[in-house]
Scaffold this motif. Sequence first.
Motif, short mmCIF file in Angstrom:
data_model
loop_
_atom_site.label_atom_id
_atom_site.label_comp_id
_atom_site.label_asym_id
_atom_site.label_seq_id
_atom_site.Cartn_x
_atom_site.Cartn_y
_atom_site.Cartn_z
N ASN A 135 0.87 -1.19 0.00
CA ASN A 135 0.00 0.00 0.00
C ASN A 135 0.89 1.23 0.00
N LEU A 136 0.61 2.11 -0.95
CA LEU A 136 1.51 3.25 -1.10
C LEU A 136 0.77 4.37 -1.82
N GLN A 137 0.98 5.58 -1.36
CA GLN A 137 0.40 6.73 -2.08
C GLN A 137 1.50 7.74 -2.33
N ILE A 138 1.62 8.15 -3.57
CA ILE A 138 2.62 9.15 -3.89
C ILE A 138 1.90 10.35 -4.51
N GLN A 139 2.17 11.51 -3.98
CA GLN A 139 1.46 12.72 -4.44
C GLN A 139 2.37 13.56 -5.33
N GLN A 140 1.73 14.49 -6.01
CA GLN A 140 2.45 15.40 -6.90
C GLN A 140 3.60 16.09 -6.15
N GLY A 141 4.75 16.15 -6.79
CA GLY A 141 5.90 16.85 -6.21
C GLY A 141 6.80 15.95 -5.37
N GLU A 142 6.39 14.72 -5.12
CA GLU A 142 7.22 13.85 -4.27
C GLU A 142 8.33 13.18 -5.09
N ARG A 143 9.48 13.03 -4.43
CA ARG A 143 10.61 12.33 -5.05
C ARG A 143 10.93 11.13 -4.16
N VAL A 144 10.53 9.98 -4.63
CA VAL A 144 10.51 8.80 -3.77
C VAL A 144 11.61 7.80 -4.19
N ALA A 145 12.33 7.30 -3.21
CA ALA A 145 13.32 6.26 -3.49
C ALA A 145 12.77 4.93 -3.00
N LEU A 146 12.90 3.91 -3.82
CA LEU A 146 12.59 2.55 -3.38
C LEU A 146 13.92 1.88 -3.08
N ILE A 147 14.13 1.52 -1.83
CA ILE A 147 15.42 0.93 -1.46
C ILE A 147 15.19 -0.47 -0.88
N GLY A 148 16.25 -1.24 -0.81
CA GLY A 148 16.16 -2.61 -0.30
C GLY A 148 17.22 -3.45 -0.96
N HIS A 149 17.47 -4.62 -0.38
CA HIS A 149 18.51 -5.46 -0.97
C HIS A 149 17.99 -6.13 -2.24
N ASN A 150 18.86 -6.87 -2.90
CA ASN A 150 18.47 -7.53 -4.15
C ASN A 150 17.31 -8.48 -3.89
N GLY A 151 16.32 -8.44 -4.78
CA GLY A 151 15.17 -9.34 -4.65
C GLY A 151 14.13 -8.84 -3.68
N SER A 152 14.26 -7.60 -3.24
CA SER A 152 13.29 -7.08 -2.26
C SER A 152 11.98 -6.67 -2.92
N GLY A 153 12.01 -6.45 -4.23
CA GLY A 153 10.79 -6.08 -4.94
C GLY A 153 10.78 -4.66 -5.49
N LYS A 154 11.91 -3.98 -5.42
CA LYS A 154 12.00 -2.58 -5.89
C LYS A 154 11.65 -2.46 -7.37
N SER A 155 12.40 -3.21 -8.18
CA SER A 155 12.20 -3.11 -9.63
C SER A 155 10.83 -3.63 -10.03
N THR A 156 10.38 -4.66 -9.33
CA THR A 156 9.06 -5.22 -9.65
C THR A 156 7.97 -4.19 -9.37
N LEU A 157 8.08 -3.49 -8.25
CA LEU A 157 7.08 -2.47 -7.92
C LEU A 157 7.11 -1.35 -8.95
N LEU A 158 8.31 -1.00 -9.36
CA LEU A 158 8.46 0.06 -10.36
C LEU A 158 7.78 -0.35 -11.67
N ARG A 159 7.99 -1.59 -12.05
CA ARG A 159 7.39 -2.07 -13.30
C ARG A 159 5.88 -2.24 -13.16
N ALA A 160 5.44 -2.59 -11.98
CA ALA A 160 3.99 -2.67 -11.76
C ALA A 160 3.38 -1.27 -11.87
N MET A 161 4.07 -0.27 -11.34
CA MET A 161 3.58 1.11 -11.45
C MET A 161 3.54 1.56 -12.91
#
Lengths: 275, 260
Positions: free
Chosen positions: B62-88
Amino acid sequence: MSYVNVQDRRLPFALRYAADFLSYRHLCWNLVGSALRARFRRTQLGILWATLQPLAFSLMIATVWAGLRNKESVWEFAAYVFTGTVAFELFSTSVQNGQDALMSASGFIRQARIPFLIFQLRVVLTSLVMFMCALVGVLLVTAIVTHGANLGPALMLVPVFMGIAALFMLPIVIIMSIVGALYRDVKYISMLGERALFLVSPVMLPRDVLEQPHLQILEVLNPLVPFLDLFRDPVLYGNFWEARDVIAMFVWIAALWALAIFASMSVGRKIVFAI
Amino acid sequence: MPAGHALVGRRAPLAIQVKDCVLKYPIGAHARGSLKSAVMGLFGHRERTPTAQYVDALRGINLQIQQGERVALIGHNGSGKSTLLRAMAGVYPLASGDIHVSGRIGTLLELGVGFEDEATGRENIYYRGMAMGYSRKLLAKHEREIVEFCGLGDFIDLPVRTYSAGMYVRLAFAISTQFSPEVLLVDEVFGAGDAVFAERAVQRMMRIVNDAGIFVLATHDVNLVSRVCSRAVWLSSGHILADGPVETVIPEFTARMSGR
């Protein structure tokens, strides 16, 4: 579950898809150019091979055939095989390249929400460009062999044939791209199927052979029979199309589109995990 | 104009809403299936031992990102960062949950997509640009600027197969970042290139970030996060472990990583 770009939600699905498709049209043209460049890069004769290869093949076949059946004219039969080979190539390159249509585009597909149809259409358009190049050679050879008898108003049907060919091949490519991504064995099976189809289609098989009562089933069950007829009638014989060929072709097109739409809707975007 | 969502006029504020997002990534044979099973399935046959193998790549995000936000997705390899990005980005379909994005999306997920090794760098400006949905006309207008930014000099007219990895990245980055989308999703693009170019790249990213309404970056580089982003979302095994200001989340993340 859903993925919605809120700004697009107000448009119906078909319009949204069309808008997405149109916005990526440059990519489609570019991929066609890229496929052609890759195919003929560093060759001396370039796209001329699109004509020369089937022509050389036809001459070989016709020479052997004429040797077996003394009464046949080599040149007339060569023109018959040439027209058949060029039209069959249009079909077979679409089938073979269609299997890789999505897999070879995995980089693009994993990059953005690009409509899959872009990559499927690319295969058909590339085959059609190759076909058009070969067509110049076909018209030249058939005009020489028939002493210009084929150069008549029926040739106006050739562009229409290309439209029909696109309508016929695109659903095949859609189906093959999905099946090819899901089941890797299909590549080998389809190769066998394609060779079988080559043998039972009037590519080098004389057309009248299929009219024998015990072989008519092959004529009915083979979409390439009307497809080849629609090409040869104007190009080789200078004739307009027969209604039965047009009807048979459109029945096949309708059936293939129904299957392609069903396959696309069944797998949806989930296929991205398989490529 | 970038691809995808160009038909719509100006409207609601830019936002990304991720609700109960579950993404199961099929692996192995099940991702493709077996031809035998598919054929037998037509006749009602069912496998006795189901071979379904999934990686639960995202588990109820669950995540909400509003206009003007600069958000970093961090975590170790396989944490789901790139997958979440691609889902977005709408690339990966969800098993359940919803993602709503308001805004024209631009992605920088793989730099080399659309490149032709045999073509020159200059030609590749067009190929890569068209792969991003831009027209030849628009690219011609920006060609000079792209060439200047990548700083390849005469190499720009040589085939890219002759380029080093760094040159390749410079060209790809220059093309990919020439146009600013409303929602920019970026996956680790600073991995190569020399130090001077890396600094220029960061400067350009800052400009794009300021132009873009929403910026989401998946990365391991905590220094970059501190410099570019205002909010950090820490992912682990498909869950959100922490979500908050960079100043709060990054020290916690760094401490955990160094303590592992």
